[in-house]
Motif scaffolding. Structure first.
Motif, PDB file in Angstrom:
ATOM      1  N   THR A 166       0.830  -1.207   0.089  1.00 14.53           N
ATOM      2  CA  THR A 166      -0.103   0.136   0.073  1.00 14.53           C
ATOM      3  C   THR A 166       0.891   1.223   0.015  1.00 14.53           C
ATOM      4  O   THR A 166       1.826   1.358   0.670  1.00 14.53           O
ATOM      5  CB  THR A 166      -0.902  -0.194   1.165  1.00 14.53           C
ATOM      6  OG1 THR A 166      -1.698  -1.127   1.346  1.00 14.53           O
ATOM      7  CG2 THR A 166      -1.739   1.117   1.313  1.00 14.53           C
ATOM      8  N   ARG A 167       0.516   2.319  -0.798  1.00 14.51           N
ATOM      9  CA  ARG A 167       0.857   3.355  -0.756  1.00 14.51           C
ATOM     10  C   ARG A 167       0.767   4.103   0.785  1.00 14.51           C
ATOM     11  O   ARG A 167      -0.031   4.374   1.497  1.00 14.51           O
ATOM     12  CB  ARG A 167       0.584   4.479  -1.597  1.00 14.51           C
ATOM     13  CG  ARG A 167       1.473   5.668  -1.886  1.00 14.51           C
ATOM     14  CD  ARG A 167       0.771   6.848  -2.653  1.00 14.51           C
ATOM     15  NE  ARG A 167      -0.284   6.507  -3.841  1.00 14.51           N
ATOM     16  CZ  ARG A 167      -0.048   6.869  -4.863  1.00 14.51           C
ATOM     17  NH1 ARG A 167       0.876   7.527  -5.419  1.00 14.51           N
ATOM     18  NH2 ARG A 167      -0.826   6.366  -6.153  1.00 14.51           N
ATOM     19  N   MET A 168       2.065   4.548   1.282  1.00 18.80           N
ATOM     20  CA  MET A 168       2.086   4.995   2.506  1.00 18.80           C
ATOM     21  C   MET A 168       2.791   6.435   2.470  1.00 18.80           C
ATOM     22  O   MET A 168       3.887   6.541   3.210  1.00 18.80           O
ATOM     23  CB  MET A 168       2.928   4.093   3.896  1.00 18.80           C
ATOM     24  CG  MET A 168       2.513   2.732   3.546  1.00 18.80           C
ATOM     25  SD  MET A 168       3.396   1.485   4.658  1.00 18.80           S
ATOM     26  CE  MET A 168       2.976   2.057   6.102  1.00 18.80           C
ATOM     27  N   GLY A 169       2.325   7.295   1.722  1.00 18.73           N
ATOM     28  CA  GLY A 169       2.669   8.563   1.914  1.00 18.73           C
ATOM     29  C   GLY A 169       3.991   8.586   0.808  1.00 18.73           C
ATOM     30  O   GLY A 169       4.083   7.642  -0.112  1.00 18.73           O
ATOM     31  N   ILE A 182       6.020   2.338   0.235  1.00 17.99           N
ATOM     32  CA  ILE A 182       4.906   1.284   0.214  1.00 17.99           C
ATOM     33  C   ILE A 182       5.367   0.314   1.457  1.00 17.99           C
ATOM     34  O   ILE A 182       6.367   0.450   1.981  1.00 17.99           O
ATOM     35  CB  ILE A 182       5.203   0.460  -0.915  1.00 17.99           C
ATOM     36  CG1 ILE A 182       6.855  -0.131  -1.068  1.00 17.99           C
ATOM     37  CG2 ILE A 182       4.700   1.190  -2.360  1.00 17.99           C
ATOM     38  CD1 ILE A 182       6.988  -1.135  -2.279  1.00 17.99           C
ATOM     39  N   GLY A 183       4.512  -0.153   2.143  1.00 20.64           N
ATOM     40  CA  GLY A 183       4.385  -1.193   3.044  1.00 20.64           C
ATOM     41  C   GLY A 183       3.056  -1.853   2.999  1.00 20.64           C
ATOM     42  O   GLY A 183       2.101  -1.659   2.306  1.00 20.64           O
ATOM     43  N   HIS A 184       2.982  -2.893   3.975  1.00 21.47           N
ATOM     44  CA  HIS A 184       1.812  -3.583   4.323  1.00 21.47           C
ATOM     45  C   HIS A 184       1.078  -2.750   5.650  1.00 21.47           C
ATOM     46  O   HIS A 184       1.769  -2.381   6.368  1.00 21.47           O
ATOM     47  CB  HIS A 184       2.380  -4.992   4.738  1.00 21.47           C
ATOM     48  CG  HIS A 184       2.683  -5.750   3.529  1.00 21.47           C
ATOM     49  ND1 HIS A 184       4.075  -5.969   3.516  1.00 21.47           N
ATOM     50  CD2 HIS A 184       2.158  -6.659   2.561  1.00 21.47           C
ATOM     51  CE1 HIS A 184       4.323  -6.789   2.170  1.00 21.47           C
ATOM     52  NE2 HIS A 184       2.965  -6.936   1.708  1.00 21.47           N
ATOM     53  N   GLY A 191       9.984   0.271   1.311  1.00 19.34           N
ATOM     54  CA  GLY A 191      10.680   0.546   0.134  1.00 19.34           C
ATOM     55  C   GLY A 191       9.776   1.513  -0.508  1.00 19.34           C
ATOM     56  O   GLY A 191       8.964   2.394   0.214  1.00 19.34           O
ATOM     57  N   ALA A 192       9.967   1.665  -1.859  1.00 21.41           N
ATOM     58  CA  ALA A 192       9.157   2.853  -2.449  1.00 21.41           C
ATOM     59  C   ALA A 192       9.067   2.596  -3.976  1.00 21.41           C
ATOM     60  O   ALA A 192       9.961   1.500  -4.401  1.00 21.41           O
ATOM     61  CB  ALA A 192      10.098   4.236  -2.288  1.00 21.41           C
ATOM     62  N   ILE A 193       8.161   3.046  -4.774  1.00 24.48           N
ATOM     63  CA  ILE A 193       8.042   2.883  -6.027  1.00 24.48           C
ATOM     64  C   ILE A 193       8.066   4.284  -6.581  1.00 24.48           C
ATOM     65  O   ILE A 193       7.545   5.359  -6.192  1.00 24.48           O
ATOM     66  CB  ILE A 193       6.833   2.300  -6.472  1.00 24.48           C
ATOM     67  CG1 ILE A 193       6.764   0.796  -5.821  1.00 24.48           C
ATOM     68  CG2 ILE A 193       6.388   2.306  -7.963  1.00 24.48           C
ATOM     69  CD1 ILE A 193       5.241   0.215  -6.245  1.00 24.48           C
ATOM     70  N   MET A 194       8.848   4.407  -7.586  1.00 22.47           N
ATOM     71  CA  MET A 194       9.352   5.950  -8.175  1.00 22.47           C
ATOM     72  C   MET A 194       9.202   5.587  -9.779  1.00 22.47           C
ATOM     73  O   MET A 194       9.476   4.481 -10.269  1.00 22.47           O
ATOM     74  CB  MET A 194      10.353   6.129  -7.572  1.00 22.47           C
ATOM     75  CG  MET A 194      11.553   5.621  -8.110  1.00 22.47           C
ATOM     76  SD  MET A 194      13.247   6.356  -7.829  1.00 22.47           S
ATOM     77  CE  MET A 194      13.477   7.701  -8.781  1.00 22.47           C
TER      78      MET A 194
END
Length: 259
Positions: A166-169, A182-184, A191-194
């Motif tokens: 899930t996106r976490m900010g 991202i995280g649960h 981590g992150a998606i960019m």
């Protein structure tokens, strides 16, 4: 296994020279790497101070001729490998290595997401076991997972649907878009998606925690690797560097403590 659906439960380095890679990461990260097994597939365990941190696969001629190349891959833990593969394919992903049972290890398949980015899905064979290869602050462990995707928004949707990430900010990067954490649910970011940067890498990248990134920069160069970015400070009080190992595989290092 007791890891929840979508947690990363293994990391794997594919390399053309496992002896050379073992010496490189031993010098840079401090890992102990097991000896080559007698006969058959050359697969070695990577050991951090507190236990396994992943595995190392020497690419054989057949793998290389099929298009395999040096690099790091992640294994996402799933409850049902075959169902996950079917769901990934239904979204436009592809199967690279069909689901199979590995004796004493579990059921594994290698796939891509709809944007062609490869990874594994796996169900471990040992009931009640918990993988700790990912540790946010564990020395010698991957502590951050970063996806560079041609379409970051599409990737966020895919990895949420398939693995519950899930996106976490996020953090704005100007014209480049957003660095989305991202995280649960119920946990901290892993981590992150960019968006993929022009001329930059595409795919998953991993940052291994070391005691001091600046000292590790010198170790990378002394061991035959190449520094490609950093060292530099990142938000949260940490410091990172990215490099290519002695076989050209991209990796990252991180040190420091989050504020």
């Amino acid at each position: 296994m007791t890891n929840r659906q979508g947690e990363i439960i293994w990391y794997e380095l594919m390399t053309r020279d496992a002896d050379k890679a073992a010496a490189f990461y031993g010098a840079v990260v401090g890992w102990e790497v097991g000896a080559a097994p007698p006969g058959g597939l050359d697969y070695r365990m990577i050991v951090a101070p507190d236990g396994n941190a992943g595995g190392m696969l020497q690419l054989d001629p057949a793998m290389l001729s099929a298009g395999a190349s040096p690099g790091w891959l992640a294994y996402f833990g799933v409850d049902d490998v075959d169902a996950s593969v079917a769901a990934i394919v239904a979204e436009g992903g592809k199967v690279l290595v069909p689901a199979r049972d590995a004796a004493g290890v579990g059921r594994i398949a290698m796939v891509t997401d709809p944007q062609g980015i490869p990874f594994y899905v796996m169900r471990g064979a040992t009931e009640g076991a918990t993988s700790t290869v990912y540790q946010r602050r564990g020395l010698g462990h991957v502590g951050w997972n970063e996806l560079h995707a041609p379409d970051a928004e599409a990737a966020l949707g895919f990895y949420h649907r398939q693995f519950g990430l899930t996106r976490m900010g996020g953090m704005p990067m100007g014209a480049l878009g957003e660095y989305s954490f991202i995280g649960h649910d119920g946990g901290e970011p892993i981590g992150a998606i960019m968006p993929r940067m022009a001329e930059g890498p595409t795919g998953w990248g991993f940052y291994i925690r070391v005691d001091d990134v600046d000292a590790a920069k010198g170790r990378i160069e002394a061991a035959g690797g190449t520094v490609v970015n950093g060292p530099m400070d990142v938000p949260g009080g940490e410091r990172v560097v990215q490099g290519l190992d002695a076989d050209g595989a991209l990796f990252g290092l991180v040190s420091g403590v989050e504020a």
